[in-house]
Design a protein around this motif. Sequence first.
Motif, mmCIF file in Angstrom:
data_model
loop_
_atom_site.group_PDB
_atom_site.id
_atom_site.type_symbol
_atom_site.label_atom_id
_atom_site.label_comp_id
_atom_site.label_asym_id
_atom_site.label_seq_id
_atom_site.Cartn_x
_atom_site.Cartn_y
_atom_site.Cartn_z
ATOM 1 N N TRP A 94 32.385 34.964 19.728
ATOM 2 C CA TRP A 94 32.067 33.324 19.386
ATOM 3 C C TRP A 94 33.467 33.154 18.247
ATOM 4 O O TRP A 94 33.385 32.191 17.731
ATOM 5 N N GLU A 95 33.502 34.241 17.543
ATOM 6 C CA GLU A 95 34.571 33.973 16.161
ATOM 7 C C GLU A 95 35.973 33.871 16.587
ATOM 8 O O GLU A 95 36.848 33.712 15.964
ATOM 9 N N GLY A 96 36.126 33.785 18.013
ATOM 10 C CA GLY A 96 37.442 33.501 18.519
ATOM 11 C C GLY A 96 38.163 34.904 18.921
ATOM 12 O O GLY A 96 37.632 36.140 18.695
ATOM 13 N N GLY A 97 39.316 34.971 19.690
ATOM 14 C CA GLY A 97 39.927 36.080 20.036
ATOM 15 C C GLY A 97 39.647 36.421 21.625
ATOM 16 O O GLY A 97 39.150 37.338 21.923
ATOM 17 N N LEU A 98 40.451 35.562 22.346
ATOM 18 C CA LEU A 98 40.509 35.791 23.711
ATOM 19 C C LEU A 98 41.837 36.035 24.438
ATOM 20 O O LEU A 98 42.750 34.675 24.119
ATOM 21 N N GLY A 99 42.244 36.935 24.719
ATOM 22 C CA GLY A 99 43.687 36.832 25.246
ATOM 23 C C GLY A 99 43.874 36.197 26.619
ATOM 24 O O GLY A 99 43.322 36.725 27.638
ATOM 25 N N ILE A 100 44.655 35.177 26.831
ATOM 26 C CA ILE A 100 44.626 34.543 28.377
ATOM 27 C C ILE A 100 45.122 35.804 29.242
ATOM 28 O O ILE A 100 44.732 35.642 30.488
ATOM 29 N N TRP A 101 46.081 36.702 28.668
ATOM 30 C CA TRP A 101 46.724 37.506 29.873
ATOM 31 C C TRP A 101 45.519 38.429 30.367
ATOM 32 O O TRP A 101 45.480 38.683 31.359
ATOM 33 N N GLY A 102 44.745 38.952 29.428
ATOM 34 C CA GLY A 102 43.816 39.892 29.938
ATOM 35 C C GLY A 102 42.769 39.099 30.813
ATOM 36 O O GLY A 102 42.134 39.744 31.779
ATOM 37 N N ALA A 103 42.452 37.708 30.223
ATOM 38 C CA ALA A 103 41.269 36.988 31.069
ATOM 39 C C ALA A 103 41.933 36.865 32.398
ATOM 40 O O ALA A 103 40.803 36.864 33.507
ATOM 41 N N VAL A 104 42.961 36.480 32.696
ATOM 42 C CA VAL A 104 43.631 36.053 34.108
ATOM 43 C C VAL A 104 43.601 37.408 34.894
ATOM 44 O O VAL A 104 42.943 37.438 35.972
ATOM 45 N N ALA A 105 44.034 38.417 34.276
ATOM 46 C CA ALA A 105 44.285 39.795 34.998
ATOM 47 C C ALA A 105 42.746 40.285 35.338
ATOM 48 O O ALA A 105 42.726 40.686 36.611
ATOM 49 N N LEU A 106 41.833 40.469 34.614
ATOM 50 C CA LEU A 106 40.680 41.237 34.869
ATOM 51 C C LEU A 106 39.548 39.864 35.657
ATOM 52 O O LEU A 106 38.799 40.403 36.269
ATOM 53 N N GLY A 107 39.936 38.764 35.335
ATOM 54 C CA GLY A 107 39.218 37.712 36.034
ATOM 55 C C GLY A 107 39.641 37.784 37.547
ATOM 56 O O GLY A 107 38.840 37.628 38.358
ATOM 57 N N ALA A 108 41.017 38.138 37.927
ATOM 58 C CA ALA A 108 41.174 38.341 39.090
ATOM 59 C C ALA A 108 40.574 39.309 40.036
ATOM 60 O O ALA A 108 40.397 39.448 41.002
ATOM 61 N N VAL A 109 40.242 40.290 39.122
ATOM 62 C CA VAL A 109 39.599 41.480 39.769
ATOM 63 C C VAL A 109 38.218 40.927 40.107
ATOM 64 O O VAL A 109 37.722 41.194 41.328
ATOM 65 N N GLY A 110 37.707 40.203 39.298
ATOM 66 C CA GLY A 110 36.390 39.658 39.593
ATOM 67 C C GLY A 110 36.251 38.933 40.838
ATOM 68 O O GLY A 110 35.615 38.789 41.914
ATOM 69 N N ALA A 111 37.477 37.942 40.865
ATOM 70 C CA ALA A 111 37.510 36.937 41.809
ATOM 71 C C ALA A 111 37.613 37.648 43.072
ATOM 72 O O ALA A 111 37.153 37.322 44.198
ATOM 73 N N TRP A 112 38.615 38.813 43.178
ATOM 74 C CA TRP A 112 38.584 39.715 44.341
ATOM 75 C C TRP A 112 37.496 40.197 45.278
ATOM 76 O O TRP A 112 37.160 40.410 46.333
ATOM 77 N N ILE A 113 36.503 40.827 44.005
ATOM 78 C CA ILE A 113 35.312 41.119 44.497
ATOM 79 C C ILE A 113 34.601 40.250 45.028
ATOM 80 O O ILE A 113 33.983 40.297 46.147
ATOM 81 N N GLY A 114 34.377 39.125 44.602
ATOM 82 C CA GLY A 114 33.639 37.889 45.084
ATOM 83 C C GLY A 114 34.394 37.297 46.615
ATOM 84 O O GLY A 114 33.524 37.069 47.154
ATOM 85 N N CYS A 115 35.609 37.342 46.424
ATOM 86 C CA CYS A 115 36.154 36.951 47.784
ATOM 87 C C CYS A 115 36.018 38.118 48.851
ATOM 88 O O CYS A 115 35.683 37.735 50.059
ATOM 89 N N ARG A 116 35.979 39.324 48.581
ATOM 90 C CA ARG A 116 35.856 40.202 49.746
ATOM 91 C C ARG A 116 34.511 40.455 49.935
ATOM 92 O O ARG A 116 34.379 40.329 51.410
#
Length: 365
Positions: A94-116
């Motif tokens: 909540w104090e800030g600090g989210l890298g979009i690169w890591g968010a998209v990369a690992l978020g894609a892994v989660g999306a892959w699991i859901g899609c599978r």
Amino acid sequence: MDLAFIPSPSVGVVHLGPIPLRGYAFCIIIGVFVGVWLGNKRWVQRGGRSGTVADIAVWAVPFGLVGGRLYHVITTYEPYFGPNGHPLDAFKVWEGGLGIWGAVALGAVGAWIGCRRRGIPLPAYADALAPGLALGQAIGRWGNWFNQELYGKPTDVPWALKISSDPAIGRVGGTYHPTFLYECLWCIGVAALVIWADKRFKLGHGRAFALYVAAYCAGRAWIEYMRVDEAHHILGLRLNVWTALIVFVLAVAYFVISAKRSPGREAVVEPGAQALEGAEGDAAEGGADGDGAEGKLSVEKPAAKTAAKTAETAKATADEGAAESGADAAGESAQDEPGGEKPEDAADEPAADAKAAGSGSTKKS
């Protein structure tokens, strides 16, 4: 004296009793909801079922948050694991600090699991979600405004961002380039570009997502170059600038190769979605027709029975009349024969002749 500037909020958190309401968190949450909403609309337009995007987002969003935080902590580890660092602060998202690169990369892994789990191709899902991701980022960037962070170089332009001083964290007050606003506007443009190109060229097989990634990286490279917050440098460039350049090249390469290998768009993005929706629609129509038919039968059924009964009675009467007419005709024809003999007498004569012939044949020679 500054004639005009964008003011920063005096505080980034409001306490509702013991519950802190943080502007940064609200921006992230609103961005997620907008992204899922737009992604769902595009998914349905492509032939998928409503609600599928949200179901898969249940996997993608937590993975994305973890990935974004990991990227930030790894690339900016000094406040957490460096000298005088505080490791537990790494969990204070909540104090800030989210890298979009890591968010998209690992978020894609989660999306892959859901899609599978749903039997859905990940590239098709990513294409539907791409403009929503860009809009979600545009909204999420306002969290940096609440936290007074990630601004650019000092400037006196009319749209400069006013930053208040904070000696505790080494923040110097003044007016700076509002890089959060630049990135917000850029992301809105990226979303519009992807929607237009997808509609114009029927992008599929992950190319709409690749276009989003390439366009975002192109803008992030020059926006990142303007920032003055601490960052690691490689060959004179900030680490995130190098990341943007490398990801840009990979996205363009994927776009070109995919267009050659799999031109056009997927015919089916969610197996069974159209058949299931068609069956649900037929069931709904059947229910409506059944209600109407039931009401119709309740009115017309007695009339139908009466008509059928009347037809049967008329047929029976006609058959009886035909039988009587046939019998009368037979009697009249018999009476009209010569000699006025009855049919029974005519039948008896051949029988008598047969008897006489039989008695003569029994004599011996």
